[in-house]
Design a protein around this motif. Structure first.
Motif, PDB file in Angstrom:
ATOM      1  N   LEU A   1       0.834  -1.215   0.000  1.00  0.00           N
ATOM      2  CA  LEU A   1       0.000   0.000   0.000  1.00  0.00           C
ATOM      3  C   LEU A   1       0.870   1.267   0.000  1.00  0.00           C
ATOM      4  CD1 LEU A   1      -2.815  -1.058   2.523  1.00  0.00           C
ATOM      5  CD2 LEU A   1      -3.008  -0.795   0.035  1.00  0.00           C
ATOM      6  N   ALA A   2       1.965   1.263   0.757  1.00  0.00           N
ATOM      7  CA  ALA A   2       2.855   2.449   0.801  1.00  0.00           C
ATOM      8  C   ALA A   2       3.485   2.717  -0.556  1.00  0.00           C
ATOM      9  CB  ALA A   2       3.941   2.226   1.862  1.00  0.00           C
ATOM     10  N   THR A   3       3.889   1.637  -1.232  1.00  0.00           N
ATOM     11  CA  THR A   3       4.498   1.804  -2.552  1.00  0.00           C
ATOM     12  C   THR A   3       3.489   2.331  -3.563  1.00  0.00           C
ATOM     13  OG1 THR A   3       6.035  -0.010  -2.079  1.00  0.00           O
ATOM     14  CG2 THR A   3       5.735   0.635  -4.394  1.00  0.00           C
ATOM     15  N   ALA A   4       2.275   1.819  -3.523  1.00  0.00           N
ATOM     16  CA  ALA A   4       1.221   2.287  -4.441  1.00  0.00           C
ATOM     17  C   ALA A   4       0.903   3.756  -4.200  1.00  0.00           C
ATOM     18  CB  ALA A   4      -0.025   1.413  -4.268  1.00  0.00           C
ATOM     19  N   LEU A   5       0.850   4.163  -2.930  1.00  0.00           N
ATOM     20  CA  LEU A   5       0.567   5.569  -2.619  1.00  0.00           C
ATOM     21  C   LEU A   5       1.648   6.488  -3.149  1.00  0.00           C
ATOM     22  CD1 LEU A   5      -1.220   7.635  -1.218  1.00  0.00           C
ATOM     23  CD2 LEU A   5       0.051   7.202   0.916  1.00  0.00           C
ATOM     24  N   MET A   6       2.884   6.089  -3.023  1.00  0.00           N
ATOM     25  CA  MET A   6       3.994   6.899  -3.538  1.00  0.00           C
ATOM     26  C   MET A   6       3.928   7.000  -5.054  1.00  0.00           C
ATOM     27  SD  MET A   6       7.235   5.761  -1.168  1.00  0.00           S
ATOM     28  CE  MET A   6       8.271   6.897  -2.030  1.00  0.00           C
ATOM     29  N   ALA A   7       3.557   5.928  -5.734  1.00  0.00           N
ATOM     30  CA  ALA A   7       3.428   5.978  -7.193  1.00  0.00           C
ATOM     31  C   ALA A   7       2.318   6.922  -7.620  1.00  0.00           C
ATOM     32  CB  ALA A   7       3.160   4.562  -7.727  1.00  0.00           C
ATOM     33  N   ILE A   8       1.206   6.891  -6.864  1.00  0.00           N
ATOM     34  CA  ILE A   8       0.092   7.808  -7.196  1.00  0.00           C
ATOM     35  C   ILE A   8       0.521   9.251  -7.005  1.00  0.00           C
ATOM     36  CG2 ILE A   8      -2.211   8.546  -6.470  1.00  0.00           C
ATOM     37  CD1 ILE A   8      -2.789   5.606  -5.776  1.00  0.00           C
ATOM     38  N   LEU A   9       1.209   9.556  -5.894  1.00  0.00           N
ATOM     39  CA  LEU A   9       1.685  10.924  -5.654  1.00  0.00           C
ATOM     40  C   LEU A   9       2.655  11.362  -6.744  1.00  0.00           C
ATOM     41  CD1 LEU A   9       2.243  10.849  -1.775  1.00  0.00           C
ATOM     42  CD2 LEU A   9       0.413  12.002  -3.039  1.00  0.00           C
ATOM     43  N   TRP A  10       3.507  10.477  -7.204  1.00  0.00           N
ATOM     44  CA  TRP A  10       4.456  10.812  -8.281  1.00  0.00           C
ATOM     45  C   TRP A  10       3.726  11.160  -9.567  1.00  0.00           C
ATOM     46  CZ3 TRP A  10       5.436   8.099 -12.893  1.00  0.00           C
ATOM     47  CH2 TRP A  10       6.517   8.599 -13.637  1.00  0.00           C
ATOM     48  N   LEU A  11       2.678  10.378  -9.892  1.00  0.00           N
ATOM     49  CA  LEU A  11       1.894  10.649 -11.105  1.00  0.00           C
ATOM     50  C   LEU A  11       1.168  11.992 -11.009  1.00  0.00           C
ATOM     51  CD1 LEU A  11       0.389   7.102 -11.834  1.00  0.00           C
ATOM     52  CD2 LEU A  11       2.151   8.312 -13.161  1.00  0.00           C
TER      53      LEU A  11
END
Length: 584
Positions: free
Chosen positions: A436-446
């Motif tokens: 979940l932490a990795t997915a959240l960081m990817a969303i913030l990057w996008l």
């Protein structure tokens, strides 16, 4: 008895005659024979102080009164007082002939008439037996010229004697413009073994109407010595002297009308040239980056006011912001050169190869008597797109280190062959947490990437519409922009002040794109001139002085004027120079 009666009658007549003489005001002249264009002095002698300036009625039109002054002197000798009073009147003879100055009244007293003989004018005078000791000549460059073509009029004065109180009038021609060319030239020459001091003076004459005209000769007047001479402390001649008045010969010219074949701006010149410059160079030009284009039109034997405004046509992809043309004149090798300089700020609005077309000027070559065309060559400029920073921060894609987990899973044995369910459940929950932490960081990057891309696109769009505002200015509030403007004005930073002023004015009136647009809104000539100095300083290739203090003091009035023009239409360009409406 008869004899006594006759004597008594004669005595009565004598008394009557004396009474008439006492009541008369006597006039005298310094000489009764003069030449055309010479002056003479008429003196009115009275026995009392003059009260009113005499009005000479019936004066012949060929005798012109130039000036008058009164005098009064009282002397006492051996107790006897005498009075010398009257008027001195300077009169100029205009034409040859015999003329009578009529009797006129002075303070209730009548003068006697005076006869004057006026001889033809001469161009030289003999002094102390020397022929042509002083003489004047004039000449013209052409006896046939076109309307508005320059005619050079040259005067030369030759003197082998000293003179004082000299005057030399300018040539006169009704319906013509006359300008002096350069300064007087003085030199020495020897003619027939006589050494002369020569004064040369030149004039440019521009006839404004066609026809046949006569240029009257010029007149030289002076006092010259006729005997042994010396000089006083102020340079005045001592000893006997006399007045001389010399006139050069008249000149007749033919002024031809403009040729019917000429259909453009009339430019009768001997030569016409043009030179241009670009600062900075157009190599590597980017969209929205201004360059200064300057070209100067130079005409030989024409005034600067005769030269036309020449501006490039409207071109897709380029905006021209012209300044008011500057006119000047100079003398080169004795020739009058008229100059007209045009300066424009050139701003490209799109990338690519852009061709600025040639500019042509039609003129009439008076040397060959043929029409000619002067061409300012076309120019191709390469415009690059506005560079923006597309770099983004690196995103960590590696799996984070699991610090609190053991290096190897530990099994807790239950019954034989089984793994503890508690241990398996713990591993699954920790794995889900990090996923979940990795997915959240990817969303913030996008999201960040999309925001930066949209901001860059908006900045480029705004720069294309308003090339004077930088990307940094787009993110600055109106109040912050005004603070930047005030600081730039205080520091006399022309580039920053220009950009900030345009940005602040554009927030008030979206039709503002340049300092020229702001100038067009201002009705105050002092403020307009101050803005012009800022505009020049911005595009100057060197440090230029501009009126920062004046703009700072009148900033409120400038912005108020910009706001008053915000009526939904374009900025009023009526204050721009004629034919300069290149803004679209």
């Amino acid at each position: 008895m008869v004899i006594n009666s006759v004597i008594r009658i004669l005595l009565v007549l004598a008394v009557l005659l004396c009474s008439v003489i006492v009541e008369a005001a006597f006039v005298t002249v310094d000489r009764t024979t003069v030449r055309v264009n010479e002056t003479f002095e008429l003196t009115i002698n009275m026995d009392t102080a003059p009260v009113n300036q005499p009005e000479i009625t019936g004066m012949p039109g060929d005798l012109q009164i130039l000036r008058s002054s009164n005098f009064y002197r009282k002397n006492t000798i051996n107790g006897q007082a005498t009075v010398q009073a009257g008027w001195n009147i300077t009169i100029k003879a205009l034409s040859e002939g015999l003329f009578v100055i009529p009797s006129f009244e002075v303070d209730g007293k009548m003068t006697q008439p005076v006869t004057m003989k006026v001889l033809a004018a001469v161009s030289s005078a003999n002094v102390n037996g020397q022929a042509d000791a002083i003489k004047i000549v004039s000449e013209i460059s052409d006896d046939s010229v076109y309307v508005q073509q320059q005619l050079t009029y040259t005067i030369r004065l030759y003197r082998s004697v000293r003179a004082q109180y000299a005057s030399l009038n300018d040539p006169q021609l009704e319906g013509a413009l006359i300008e002096r060319i350069g300064e007087d030239i003085q030199f020495e020459t020897v003619i027939d073994s006589v050494r002369y001091r020569v004064l040369e003076r030149k004039f440019a004459i521009f006839p404004q109407q066609s026809g046949v005209y006569t240029i009257p000769g010029v007149t030289y007047s002076a006092e010259i010595s006729t005997g042994r001479q010396s000089y006083g402390t102020l340079g005045s001649l001592r000893g006997r002297s006399r007045s001389v008045s010399l006139s050069s010969d008249d000149a007749t010219i033919e002024v031809k009308p403009i040729p019917s074949s000429n259909s453009s701006w009339w430019l009768p010149a001997k030569n016409l040239t043009v030179k241009q410059s670009w600062k900075p160079d157009t190599n590597g030009l980017e969209v929205g980056t201004p360059v200064t284009w300057t070209y100067t039109l130079m005409a030989e034997e024409l005034t600067a006011t005769q030269l036309p405004d020449i501006l490039p046509p409207e071109i897709d992809g380029v905006k021209f912001y012209p300044e008011k043309a500057k006119s000047s004149a100079q003398v080169v090798d004795g020739k009058l050169i008229g100059k007209r300089t045009q300066t424009l700020a050139v701003i490209a609005t799109k990338p690519g190869e852009i061709t600025i077309p040639a500019i042509t000027v039609d003129w009439w070559n008076v040397a060959t008597d043929q029409p000619q065309t002067l061409t300012l060559p076309s120019k191709v400029i390469s415009v690059a797109g506005k560079t923006t920073s597309d770099s983004t921060s690196d995103v960590v894609t590696q799996t984070p280190e699991l610090k609190n987990l053991p290096a190897e899973p530990t099994s807790i044995e239950g019954p034989a062959g089984e793994v503890s369910e508690e241990t398996s459940s713990l591993d699954d929950s920790q794995l889900l947490y990090w996923q979940l932490a990795t997915a959240l960081m990817a969303i913030l990057w996008l999201v960040t990437l999309l925001w930066r891309t949209n901001r860059s696109a908006r900045a480029q769009s705004t720069e294309a519409a308003d090339p004077h505002r930088s990307a940094a200015q787009l993110s600055i509030s109106a109040s912050e922009q005004q603070q930047i403007l005030k600081k730039a004005l205080k520091d006399a930073d022309a580039n920053s002040a220009s950009q900030s002023l345009i940005a602040v004015a554009r927030d008030i009136n979206p039709n503002i794109h340049s300092i020229s647009d702001i100038r067009a809104c201002v009705a105050n000539e002092v403020i307009e001139q101050a803005l012009l100095t800022l505009e020049k300083a911005k595009y100057s290739d060197a440090d230029a002085q501009w009126q920062a203090a004046e703009i700072r003091a009148e900033l409120k009035q400038i912005l108020q004027a910009v706001g008053e023009r915000d009526n939904g239409g374009n900025v009023d360009t009526s204050k721009l120079p004629p034919l300069h409406a290149t803004d679209s």
